[in-house]
Design a protein around this motif. Sequence first.
Motif, short mmCIF file in Angstrom:
data_model
loop_
_atom_site.label_atom_id
_atom_site.label_comp_id
_atom_site.label_asym_id
_atom_site.label_seq_id
_atom_site.Cartn_x
_atom_site.Cartn_y
_atom_site.Cartn_z
N ILE A 169 9.69 31.05 134.47
CA ILE A 169 9.94 31.98 135.58
C ILE A 169 10.70 31.24 136.68
CG2 ILE A 169 8.89 33.49 137.30
CD1 ILE A 169 6.50 33.80 135.49
N GLY A 170 11.87 31.73 137.00
CA GLY A 170 12.65 31.08 138.05
C GLY A 170 14.02 31.68 138.18
N GLY A 171 14.72 31.24 139.25
CA GLY A 171 16.03 31.78 139.54
C GLY A 171 17.18 30.88 139.14
N ARG A 172 16.89 29.61 138.76
CA ARG A 172 17.95 28.68 138.38
C ARG A 172 18.24 28.86 136.90
NH1 ARG A 172 17.15 22.78 140.85
NH2 ARG A 172 19.25 22.67 139.99
N ALA A 173 19.11 29.79 136.59
CA ALA A 173 19.32 30.19 135.20
C ALA A 173 19.81 29.04 134.33
CB ALA A 173 20.31 31.35 135.15
N ALA A 174 20.70 28.20 134.86
CA ALA A 174 21.27 27.12 134.06
C ALA A 174 20.19 26.13 133.64
CB ALA A 174 22.37 26.41 134.84
N LEU A 175 19.33 25.73 134.59
CA LEU A 175 18.27 24.78 134.26
C LEU A 175 17.28 25.39 133.29
CD1 LEU A 175 16.72 22.13 134.69
CD2 LEU A 175 15.57 23.23 136.64
N LEU A 176 16.87 26.62 133.53
CA LEU A 176 15.90 27.26 132.65
C LEU A 176 16.46 27.45 131.25
CD1 LEU A 176 14.11 29.89 134.91
CD2 LEU A 176 13.49 27.52 134.43
#
Length: 344
Positions: A169-176
């Motif tokens: 769950i998160g907003g940093r799409a690249a890292l996730l």
Amino acid sequence: MTSEYATFGLVPAMRAGGVLSDGAYQMHRDYLDFEVNGRPLLPRLADLDAVSPLASDLGPTVFAEQVRRLLLESEPPLDGGRYVLYGCPECEGLACGAVTAVIERDGPDIIWRDFLWQTDRTTPEAERDGYHGIGPYRFHGDQYRAELTRLLHTVDAHDLSAHRRVLLIGGRAALLAKLAAALRRTGLGAEITLDAVGAHAGELRRYGVVFFGRTIRQDERDAVRDAFAKARSDAVFITGLAPIVPLLVAQVEQALDRTPPDRRRLVRLAARGGEALVEVASECRVRLAAHRLDRLSRPHTVDLYDAPLPPGVHRLPLPPKAARGECFLVARTTDTVLTAATAP
């Protein structure tokens, strides 16, 4: 031949996966270990990186075939009545080495004897390759068969991977996306979402770990926790230590480990005063690595230690950069991963 009886059981176990410092991926494997006289058998066989044939990622047909072999309902796969008890967790090939033993009937009883390390179909020399002091074990046939037979009649008995899924769950799409890809490479399921509050309860119960990115607010985390609590989920919630993929994979592996504390070989990891404190309960190989971000947010990894450690608390020096700034440690054995942060 021994006339004393040993108890036989099965206990869930884990081979920890991960992203190693050289970039290689280590597969996560969940399996059932054999429990003899109330203690798992694998830790008694030196410090082996191996899994039993009763692994969760086998298909139901193959899993049932492995169970029936242990029940002596099919021919032994190796000469001399020998069966594979533990094999390579990556390929399961005999060439990588396996622990084998003779399994035979003696009247109503089942006997395991002559434990050997084997690398091909030729029976090795007992004096050179035997596990001296391990076995023979005599089991009551009824109890032995009952423990194994229940796996054939319980729908989800082989599915130890019910909680091997991770919700990111998160907003940093690249890292996730990178983290999800790495988790999948190690054999774990991973999905990404921005909001899990409205998900169906049955879906939430399928996750063993919920990972929060560091940008998720506390009120958002509380709402997700409430949703999982209402779904009667036993998922573990973690927050990423730093945007370093191998470190985050290690955090997930640590959260997935449900091994009782008294059965863990790697007990504690901490950092203080320029040293890493590593506590082990029994002798095992420990690999220790340090992860950090430089001023340009580039990740760096340093291998600090890779050798057996005897039982006790050990103090291992940290490199100057790790000791002076924010750094994250990952210690791993074959079945356990621990993470810790150092103070700047």
